[in-house]
Scaffold this motif. Sequence first.
Motif, PDB file in Angstrom:
ATOM      1  N   MET A   1      32.503  34.906  42.661  1.00 13.67           N
ATOM      2  CA  MET A   1      33.603  35.599  43.552  1.00 13.67           C
ATOM      3  C   MET A   1      34.541  36.222  42.732  1.00 13.67           C
ATOM      4  N   LYS A   2      35.077  37.480  43.112  1.00 18.50           N
ATOM      5  CA  LYS A   2      35.969  38.050  42.532  1.00 18.50           C
ATOM      6  C   LYS A   2      37.223  38.613  43.201  1.00 18.50           C
ATOM      7  N   PHE A   3      38.221  38.569  42.672  1.00 21.67           N
ATOM      8  CA  PHE A   3      39.731  38.576  43.294  1.00 21.67           C
ATOM      9  C   PHE A   3      40.376  39.654  42.551  1.00 21.67           C
ATOM     10  N   SER A   4      41.110  40.513  43.077  1.00 18.12           N
ATOM     11  CA  SER A   4      41.690  41.705  42.676  1.00 18.12           C
ATOM     12  C   SER A   4      43.133  40.971  41.846  1.00 18.12           C
ATOM     13  N   LEU A   5      43.652  41.760  40.963  1.00 19.22           N
ATOM     14  CA  LEU A   5      44.821  41.267  40.148  1.00 19.22           C
ATOM     15  C   LEU A   5      45.871  41.340  41.271  1.00 19.22           C
ATOM     16  N   LEU A   7      46.185  40.835  44.305  1.00 23.96           N
ATOM     17  CA  LEU A   7      46.030  39.626  45.142  1.00 23.96           C
ATOM     18  C   LEU A   7      46.296  38.513  44.668  1.00 23.96           C
ATOM     19  N   GLY A   8      45.924  38.116  43.285  1.00 25.53           N
ATOM     20  CA  GLY A   8      46.274  36.954  42.435  1.00 25.53           C
ATOM     21  C   GLY A   8      47.709  37.080  42.301  1.00 25.53           C
ATOM     22  N   LEU A   9      48.204  38.128  41.939  1.00 30.08           N
ATOM     23  CA  LEU A   9      49.826  38.199  41.851  1.00 30.08           C
ATOM     24  C   LEU A   9      50.461  37.876  42.862  1.00 30.08           C
ATOM     25  N   GLN A  10      50.366  38.242  44.308  1.00 35.53           N
ATOM     26  CA  GLN A  10      50.639  37.913  45.400  1.00 35.53           C
ATOM     27  C   GLN A  10      50.699  36.681  45.752  1.00 35.53           C
ATOM     28  N   LEU A  16      57.596  40.206  41.290  1.00 33.01           N
ATOM     29  CA  LEU A  16      56.970  41.291  40.667  1.00 33.01           C
ATOM     30  C   LEU A  16      57.619  42.688  41.075  1.00 33.01           C
ATOM     31  N   ILE A  17      57.934  43.452  40.210  1.00 28.57           N
ATOM     32  CA  ILE A  17      58.674  44.677  40.564  1.00 28.57           C
ATOM     33  C   ILE A  17      57.666  45.976  40.100  1.00 28.57           C
ATOM     34  N   ILE A  18      57.369  46.586  41.063  1.00 26.71           N
ATOM     35  CA  ILE A  18      56.510  47.895  40.840  1.00 26.71           C
ATOM     36  C   ILE A  18      57.407  49.082  41.131  1.00 26.71           C
ATOM     37  N   SER A  19      57.600  49.818  39.983  1.00 25.97           N
ATOM     38  CA  SER A  19      58.805  50.881  39.921  1.00 25.97           C
ATOM     39  C   SER A  19      58.090  52.011  40.347  1.00 25.97           C
ATOM     40  N   SER A  20      58.751  53.091  40.512  1.00 27.97           N
ATOM     41  CA  SER A  20      58.345  54.366  41.156  1.00 27.97           C
ATOM     42  C   SER A  20      57.619  55.028  40.189  1.00 27.97           C
TER      43      SER A  20
END
Length: 82
Positions: A1-5, A7-10, A16-20
Amino acid sequence: MKFSLTLGLQKTGLPLIISSDNLCFLIDTGSTHNTLFGFVYEHFKDRFKVLEERCNIIGIDGVQHEAPTIEATFNFEGMNYT
């Protein structure tokens, strides 16, 4: 089974900060320094200012390395941070 990065971080609930600029920062509130992978630096180096100060870090290999100190300005939720 694979999970996206993403999803794992959430799921971890870590700040977690995602900049513009599409840079993603995992905030460690107990850290005195932030670390940036070399390949990320090479990709975005025109956006960073290298400071005269250098520091020593211990890599994942357990070996101490000298590293440059850099400064970056990024936009998060309409505000600029350096």
